[in-house]
Scaffold this motif. Structure first.
Motif, mmCIF file in Angstrom:
data_model
loop_
_atom_site.group_PDB
_atom_site.id
_atom_site.type_symbol
_atom_site.label_atom_id
_atom_site.label_comp_id
_atom_site.label_asym_id
_atom_site.label_seq_id
_atom_site.Cartn_x
_atom_site.Cartn_y
_atom_site.Cartn_z
ATOM 1 N N LYS A 1 0.840 -1.206 0.000
ATOM 2 C CA LYS A 1 0.000 0.000 0.000
ATOM 3 C C LYS A 1 0.872 1.252 0.000
ATOM 4 C CE LYS A 1 -3.691 2.359 2.373
ATOM 5 N NZ LYS A 1 -4.191 2.735 3.655
ATOM 6 N N ASN A 2 1.941 1.246 0.802
ATOM 7 C CA ASN A 2 2.858 2.386 0.819
ATOM 8 C C ASN A 2 3.476 2.599 -0.557
ATOM 9 O OD1 ASN A 2 2.444 3.110 3.471
ATOM 10 N ND2 ASN A 2 4.146 1.903 4.241
ATOM 11 N N ASN B 1 0.940 4.280 -2.746
ATOM 12 C CA ASN B 1 0.741 5.698 -2.428
ATOM 13 C C ASN B 1 1.717 6.593 -3.185
ATOM 14 O OD1 ASN B 1 -1.322 5.056 -0.678
ATOM 15 N ND2 ASN B 1 -0.037 5.130 1.147
ATOM 16 N N GLU C 1 0.651 8.556 -6.576
ATOM 17 C CA GLU C 1 -0.156 9.772 -6.634
ATOM 18 C C GLU C 1 0.564 10.814 -7.491
ATOM 19 O OE1 GLU C 1 -0.644 11.001 -2.596
ATOM 20 O OE2 GLU C 1 -1.784 9.214 -2.043
#
Length: 179
Positions: free
Chosen positions: A21-22, A25, A28
């Motif tokens: 998940k990191n 991110n 973006e």
């Protein structure tokens, strides 16, 4: 069969998912404010443009990739560090040391002495230390040992078993230190 005895399969999967998940991110969009949060060397960018013949758009895309990749390398370091939270008597503090291991009955350290706390600073091959961070780590360990005579401090190098076998040498003020 699950081969890790200190962590459940569900906790390990959650641990991996959080790291993924990191990574996600980092996808973006970058705006100018986010781009400038990192230190960017404008002279390097000019040399890159001149030497490689890249357009400014290519230079910015490459720099954004570099920033994302650096953040992802940090996430891998945190992956290694945070897995220690599942080991009995280990703590992963938010600030300060990477891992703290405590055992009231004591832990036999390398020189045969006993300590009830081990303070650990972790580095990996992709997060090697320059002279400034080596000096800072050395001072941090020295300060901890002077403050608490019932502890030991360790610098741990975490590398993949199949990684390149390159000797890692830490230097403090130009002096090589054993790791």
């Amino acid at each position: 069969m699950w081969a890790l005895s200190f962590i459940s399969e569900a906790d390990f999967c959650s641990h991996v998912e959080a790291t993924i998940k990191n990574y996600g991110n980092k996808l973006e969009s970058f705006n100018l404010k986010k781009f400038n949060k990192n230190i960017v060397d404008p002279v390097k960018l000019i040399f890159d443009k001149t030497v490689y013949g890249f357009t400014w758009e290519e230079i910015m895309k490459n720099e954004i990739f570099r920033q994302r990749d650096k953040s992802n390398n940090n996430d891998i370091g945190y992956f290694h560090q945070r897995i220690f939270q599942y080991i009995q008597n280990c703590e992963v503090p938010i600030n300060g040391w990477d891992v703290v291991f405590k055992k009231d009955s004591g832990i036999i350290v390398a020189d045969g002495d006993k300590a009830s706390k081990i303070f650990v600073e972790m580095k990996n091959k992709h997060n090697t230390m320059n002279a400034a961070s080596s000096g800072k780590t050395y001072i941090k360990m020295q300060s901890q040992l002077l403050e608490d005579d019932d502890c030991a401090c360790l610098l741990v190098e975490a590398i993949a078993k199949k990684s390149q076998n390159i000797t890692w040498v830490v230097s403090v003020d130009g002096q090589q230190k054993k790791t």
